[in-house]
Design an enzyme around this catalytic site. Sequence first.
Site, PDB file in Angstrom:
ATOM      1  N   SER A  63       0.868  -1.180   0.000  1.00  0.00           N
ATOM      2  CA  SER A  63       0.000   0.000   0.000  1.00  0.00           C
ATOM      3  C   SER A  63       0.905   1.231   0.000  1.00  0.00           C
ATOM      4  CB  SER A  63      -0.868   0.006   1.260  1.00  0.00           C
ATOM      5  OG  SER A  63      -1.263   1.326   1.560  1.00  0.00           O
ATOM      6  N   HIS A  88      -1.405  -1.628  -4.191  1.00  0.00           N
ATOM      7  CA  HIS A  88      -2.689  -1.427  -3.514  1.00  0.00           C
ATOM      8  C   HIS A  88      -2.847   0.076  -3.290  1.00  0.00           C
ATOM      9  CE1 HIS A  88      -5.906  -2.604  -0.617  1.00  0.00           C
ATOM     10  NE2 HIS A  88      -5.476  -1.554   0.079  1.00  0.00           N
ATOM     11  N   ASP A  90      -5.076   3.158  -2.012  1.00  0.00           N
ATOM     12  CA  ASP A  90      -6.156   3.436  -1.065  1.00  0.00           C
ATOM     13  C   ASP A  90      -6.870   4.738  -1.422  1.00  0.00           C
ATOM     14  OD1 ASP A  90      -5.954   1.263   0.861  1.00  0.00           O
ATOM     15  OD2 ASP A  90      -3.990   2.093   1.360  1.00  0.00           O
ATOM     16  N   MET A  92      -9.762   7.250  -0.418  1.00  0.00           N
ATOM     17  CA  MET A  92     -10.600   7.618   0.734  1.00  0.00           C
ATOM     18  C   MET A  92     -11.312   8.932   0.432  1.00  0.00           C
ATOM     19  SD  MET A  92      -8.037   6.786   3.876  1.00  0.00           S
ATOM     20  CE  MET A  92      -6.966   5.352   3.879  1.00  0.00           C
ATOM     21  N   HIS A 122      -8.490   0.163  -3.580  1.00  0.00           N
ATOM     22  CA  HIS A 122      -9.264  -0.075  -2.358  1.00  0.00           C
ATOM     23  C   HIS A 122     -10.150   1.146  -2.145  1.00  0.00           C
ATOM     24  CE1 HIS A 122      -9.209  -0.883   2.281  1.00  0.00           C
ATOM     25  NE2 HIS A 122     -10.411  -0.982   1.755  1.00  0.00           N
ATOM     26  N   MET A 124     -12.437   3.125  -0.351  1.00  0.00           N
ATOM     27  CA  MET A 124     -13.051   3.425   0.950  1.00  0.00           C
ATOM     28  C   MET A 124     -13.910   4.669   0.769  1.00  0.00           C
ATOM     29  SD  MET A 124      -9.759   2.532   3.289  1.00  0.00           S
ATOM     30  CE  MET A 124      -8.596   2.634   1.941  1.00  0.00           C
ATOM     31  N   MET A 193     -10.358  -6.733   6.277  1.00  0.00           N
ATOM     32  CA  MET A 193      -9.590  -5.658   6.918  1.00  0.00           C
ATOM     33  C   MET A 193      -9.125  -6.117   8.300  1.00  0.00           C
ATOM     34  SD  MET A 193      -9.243  -3.152   4.876  1.00  0.00           S
ATOM     35  CE  MET A 193      -8.472  -1.994   6.007  1.00  0.00           C
ATOM     36  N   GLY A 198      -8.931   3.571   7.090  1.00  0.00           N
ATOM     37  CA  GLY A 198      -8.796   5.030   7.209  1.00  0.00           C
ATOM     38  C   GLY A 198      -7.365   5.522   7.335  1.00  0.00           C
ATOM     39  N   PHE A 199      -6.527   4.717   7.968  1.00  0.00           N
ATOM     40  CA  PHE A 199      -5.157   5.193   8.201  1.00  0.00           C
ATOM     41  C   PHE A 199      -4.164   4.042   8.124  1.00  0.00           C
ATOM     42  CE2 PHE A 199      -8.113   7.962  10.335  1.00  0.00           C
ATOM     43  CZ  PHE A 199      -7.695   9.222   9.924  1.00  0.00           C
ATOM     44  N   GLY A 200      -2.957   4.372   7.671  1.00  0.00           N
ATOM     45  CA  GLY A 200      -1.868   3.406   7.718  1.00  0.00           C
ATOM     46  C   GLY A 200      -1.235   3.423   9.107  1.00  0.00           C
ATOM     47  N   GLY A 201      -0.423   2.413   9.371  1.00  0.00           N
ATOM     48  CA  GLY A 201       0.361   2.407  10.602  1.00  0.00           C
ATOM     49  C   GLY A 201      -0.378   1.994  11.855  1.00  0.00           C
ATOM     50  N   ASP A 227      -5.401  -6.795   4.982  1.00  0.00           N
ATOM     51  CA  ASP A 227      -4.899  -5.427   4.868  1.00  0.00           C
ATOM     52  C   ASP A 227      -5.013  -4.713   6.212  1.00  0.00           C
ATOM     53  OD1 ASP A 227      -4.262  -2.828   4.128  1.00  0.00           O
ATOM     54  OD2 ASP A 227      -6.152  -2.473   3.065  1.00  0.00           O
ATOM     55  N   GLY A 228      -3.871  -4.210   6.671  1.00  0.00           N
ATOM     56  CA  GLY A 228      -3.872  -3.397   7.879  1.00  0.00           C
ATOM     57  C   GLY A 228      -2.954  -3.952   8.953  1.00  0.00           C
ATOM     58  N   GLY A 229      -1.846  -3.259   9.182  1.00  0.00           N
ATOM     59  CA  GLY A 229      -0.927  -3.661  10.245  1.00  0.00           C
ATOM     60  C   GLY A 229      -0.156  -4.933   9.965  1.00  0.00           C
TER      61      GLY A 229
HETATM   62  O1  LIG Z   1      -6.548   0.498   3.811  1.00  0.00           O
HETATM   63  C1  LIG Z   1      -5.682   0.728   4.585  1.00  0.00           C
HETATM   64  C2  LIG Z   1      -5.954   1.604   5.749  1.00  0.00           C
HETATM   65  O2  LIG Z   1      -7.263   2.017   5.663  1.00  0.00           O
HETATM   66  C3  LIG Z   1      -4.381   0.055   4.422  1.00  0.00           C
HETATM   67  O3  LIG Z   1      -4.115  -0.254   3.075  1.00  0.00           O
HETATM   68  C4  LIG Z   1      -3.197   0.668   5.072  1.00  0.00           C
HETATM   69  O4  LIG Z   1      -2.732   1.754   4.355  1.00  0.00           O
HETATM   70  C5  LIG Z   1      -2.093  -0.326   5.190  1.00  0.00           C
HETATM   71  O5  LIG Z   1      -1.048   0.283   5.857  1.00  0.00           O
HETATM   72  P1  LIG Z   1      -0.345  -0.432   7.088  1.00  0.00           P
HETATM   73  O6  LIG Z   1      -1.415  -0.716   8.120  1.00  0.00           O
HETATM   74  O7  LIG Z   1       0.223  -1.713   6.545  1.00  0.00           O
HETATM   75  O8  LIG Z   1       0.662   0.537   7.538  1.00  0.00           O
END
Ligand SMILES: O=C(CO)[C@@H](O)[C@H](O)COP(=O)(O)O
Length: 280
Positions: A63, A88, A90, A92, A122, A124, A193, A198-201, A227-229
């Site tokens: 992403s 990927h 994102d 939003m 993706h 959103m 998910m 909404g946010f990375g990290g 996807d996510g973390g």
């Molecule tokens: O869709 C999303 C967040 O909404 C993801 O695609 C994040 O952007 C992935 O980033 P990390 O959680 O891997 O830092």
Amino acid sequence: MLANHTHSLFYSFLKLTCNQQIQVFQRSLLQSSFSGYVQSFSLSTSRNHGPPTMPPCCKIGPSILNADLSQILSECNKLLSNGADYLHLDVMDGNFVPNLTFGHPIVKCLRPKIPQAFFDMHMMVANPEQWVEPMADAGANQYTFHIEATRDVPGLCRKIKEAGMKAGIGLKPGTPIEELLPHIDEADMILIMTVEPGFGGQSFMSHMLPKVEYLRKNYPELDIEVDGGVGLGNIQSCADAGANMIVAGTAIIGAEDQRYVISTMKETVFNALNKVHLER
Ligand SMILES: O=C(CO)[C@@H](O)[C@H](O)COP(=O)(O)O
């Protein structure tokens, strides 16, 4: 010596396309004592009926959300040259999620510069129907919308496919898997998910993995994306649950050695998927 040889063979294998991987995988099984199993393979596309065919291909899709977006093209090129299978992206809208990113004009600019890249959008967004045609015209390959954002999942999947893209259905953490089940055959891919979109990290929600396990158990060939973390600390649990498409933002973008992170993730997922298939 043997370990080094196996290692370099493995990395050559990762560079092959999905179809080539299937051929190599079949050949290697034929040469082993599993030839009876190979005979039961067919390349049927049915999801959930009869014996499993091939394990789905493992793919790593970084992403770019947390990349330097002022350098979006060079960030994408760097990821691709470090082994990313797809990108990927994102989208939003500040409504479906409390954040704002970019839309089809960016995709339109990127497409001619990286014609070979697979863009997994993706979406959103609150009104996913609205952006299907603009995204298709811009050159998107896959359009993943959220099940929570539409009242007409079958109609939207149809619209996406008619526009020439693959259709993905995404589930927020709070959405039960039961809502998805009537629609699985309408989608090309399911996105589970593992953070609130909404946010990375953000931190990985391991309690989402039973959704992945359920899907993999019942749909052995389905493309299942997490996807996510996701990072090196939890890739094994994603792989063991059965995810074959891995989105990772911070873990790849922030890595000193992106190639190492991508290839380690891919090796982990590849091994887990093939182990499960051989055990069936
Ligand atoms: O869709 C999303 C967040 O909404 C993801 O695609 C994040 O952007 C992935 O980033 P990390 O959680 O891997 O830092």
